[in-house]
Design a protein around this motif. Structure first.
Motif, PDB file in Angstrom:
ATOM      1  N   VAL A 252       6.568  -7.576  -4.506  1.00 50.45           N
ATOM      2  CA  VAL A 252       6.343  -6.280  -5.168  1.00 50.45           C
ATOM      3  C   VAL A 252       4.855  -5.968  -5.004  1.00 50.45           C
ATOM      4  O   VAL A 252       4.022  -6.837  -5.272  1.00 50.45           O
ATOM      5  N   HIS A 253       4.539  -4.783  -4.550  1.00 52.60           N
ATOM      6  CA  HIS A 253       3.125  -4.377  -4.451  1.00 52.60           C
ATOM      7  C   HIS A 253       2.733  -3.867  -5.836  1.00 52.60           C
ATOM      8  O   HIS A 253       2.728  -2.646  -6.082  1.00 52.60           O
ATOM      9  N   LEU A 254       2.430  -4.805  -6.705  1.00 53.84           N
ATOM     10  CA  LEU A 254       2.318  -4.498  -8.128  1.00 53.84           C
ATOM     11  C   LEU A 254       1.183  -3.523  -8.433  1.00 53.84           C
ATOM     12  O   LEU A 254       0.044  -3.717  -7.987  1.00 53.84           O
ATOM     13  N   TYR A 255       1.508  -2.533  -9.231  1.00 54.15           N
ATOM     14  CA  TYR A 255       0.584  -1.487  -9.706  1.00 54.15           C
ATOM     15  C   TYR A 255       0.095  -0.570  -8.572  1.00 54.15           C
ATOM     16  O   TYR A 255      -0.679   0.347  -8.803  1.00 54.15           O
ATOM     17  N   GLY A 256       0.510  -0.867  -7.323  1.00 51.25           N
ATOM     18  CA  GLY A 256       0.021  -0.083  -6.180  1.00 51.25           C
ATOM     19  C   GLY A 256      -0.982  -0.859  -5.353  1.00 51.25           C
ATOM     20  O   GLY A 256      -1.573  -0.318  -4.420  1.00 51.25           O
TER      21      GLY A 256
END
Ligand SMILES: Cc1ncc(COP(=O)(O)O)c(C=O)c1O
Length: 404
Positions: free
Chosen positions: A142-146
């Motif tokens: 997951v590319h967390l928070y962007g």
């Protein structure tokens, strides 16, 4: 105590007259479900991220489910993912009868730790006989928070072990890694890469609900069949002037198509995305400038190789320096009329996963420790500088008041 006059929502959308006009125009036409506008949206989105092909669907969850179905993930398979995510990332693996294999996150970005992913793959490969629970098919970061995950290391793992990469890019529009947009990597890779975006109401651009799957053309073609009952041709191809009534069901597919009136919103939002992003960057910059001075807070990182999409701005509390908990901090923000949230309650502490797999909180120590000190602050394109000042003032005041 300074209290804002009106409640500041955490992440409201920004829908303009352009989107409303397009929706009205579509609803007044003879074609309101999946058709020409969805096709244009897919083309425009694919061009924007630099993907060979794109499929518009009803949600990012649907895109993730389709990605794994297309890769033939099923019973007895394992998919490596992160505990620091929304439940749907893990649910789609469960839906296919496969097993989510969780790997802890890196302390700075909270993205999946490639070294631990590597150990997990080796451990599963080494297991033999009745204890060999799974054949690992894919990595699902997951590319967390962007903030993009470590794509070089993850792709190297995929290539070494013959895995596919399914990216949960719900937050990562538009995020870059080493100068390339997330969503554009499949063209140059020898392993399949499928990327899943979300257009949920709070996301960097929205279609109210919706998502996009991008990747190699042959995978997208297959996913398209899975997305519409496993039927070989969509309704528009059947009911339009040049269509034919005949269809064949070739898979036990799902119903995940995006209708034209939603694609109409998406096309307008996509045009506005660069200006939305400018605003997100400015807000993140103002926050980081203000909060870096407070030693009771840890501001989010951006690794030099990454272009951040700033979907979420998550600060971490240095709890040792404060006399209140994260939950109490959120209550204090609420008392000052400021909305906030927590991203995420880790998957392994959720009752379903905890009970099914016997997880203990300390099994993924970084995710569990960081979860307890995370707060996501409001960030959205129509947020004014005054709104930002209100958040900065509220946070600073709480910190001052509850300093140890
Ligand atoms: C990391 C992550 N993955 C997947 C999803 C699911 O997105 P959707 O609501 O479009 O299905 C979300 C939703 O917020 C998310 O945050």
């Amino acid at each position: 105590m300074a209290v804002r006059k009106s409640f500041l929502s955490f992440a409201p959308p920004w829908i303009g007259q352009e989107e409303i006009d397009e929706v009205v125009n579509t609803l007044s036409s003879d074609w309101i479900t999946t058709g020409p506008k969805t096709q244009r949206f897919e083309e425009e989105f694919g061009d924007f991220v630099g993907a060979p092909a794109a499929l518009a669907v009803s949600s990012c969850t649907a895109a993730l489910h389709l990605a794994l179905a297309t890769l033939k993930v099923g019973e007895g398979d394992g998919v490596i993912t992160t505990p620091m995510t929304f439940c749907s990332t893990a649910h789609v693996i469960e839906h296919l009868g496969a097993r989510p294999i969780l790997v802890d996150v890196e302390p700075d970005t909270l993205n999946i730790d490639p070294e631990q992913a590597c150990s997990e793959i080796r451990k599963h490969k080494a297991a033999a006989g009745p204890n060999k629970v799974t054949r690992i098919k894919a990595l699902l970061p997951v590319h967390l928070y962007g903030h993009a995950a470590e794509l070089d290391s993850l792709l190297q793992l995929c290539e070494e072990h013959g895995l596919a990469l399914v990216e949960d890019a719900a937050h990562a529009l538009p995020a870059t890694y080493k100068g390339r947009l997330v969503g554009s990597f499949s063209e140059s890779s020898s392993c399949p890469i499928l990327t899943c975006f979300s257009f949920y109401a709070t996301k960097n651009m929205t279609t109210v609900e919706g998502g996009m799957l991008v990747g190699p053309s042959e995978h997208i073609q297959e996913a398209r069949i899975w997305s519409i009952h496993g039927i070989s041709r969509g309704a528009y191809q059947r009911y339009s002037a040049r269509g034919s009534w005949f269809y064949e069901v070739v898979r036990p597919g799902f119903k995940y198509n995006m209708p034209d009136f939603q694609a109409a919103i998406g096309r307008q939002q996509l045009r506005k995305l660069p200006s939305f992003q400018q605003r997100r960057h400015r807000i993140a910059g103002l926050y980081s400038q203000a909060f870096s001075e407070l030693e009771e807070l840890q501001v989010p990182v951006r690794r030099p190789v990454v272009g951040h999409a700033w979907h979420i701005y998550a600060v971490r509390l240095n709890l040792d320096a404060l006399t209140l908990s994260r939950d109490q901090f959120i209550e204090e923000l609420k008392r000052r009329n400021i909305g906030s949230s927590v991203h995420f309650i880790p998957i392994h502490v959720q009752p379903y996963y905890r009970e099914k797999y016997g997880f203990r909180p300390e099994d993924f120590p970084v995710a569990h420790r960081e979860y307890q000190r995370l707060i996501s602050l409001p960030i959205f394109p129509k947020m004014t500088d005054e709104d930002v000042s209100d958040v900065v003032a509220a946070v600073s005041e709480i910190v001052r008041r509850f300093k140890r």
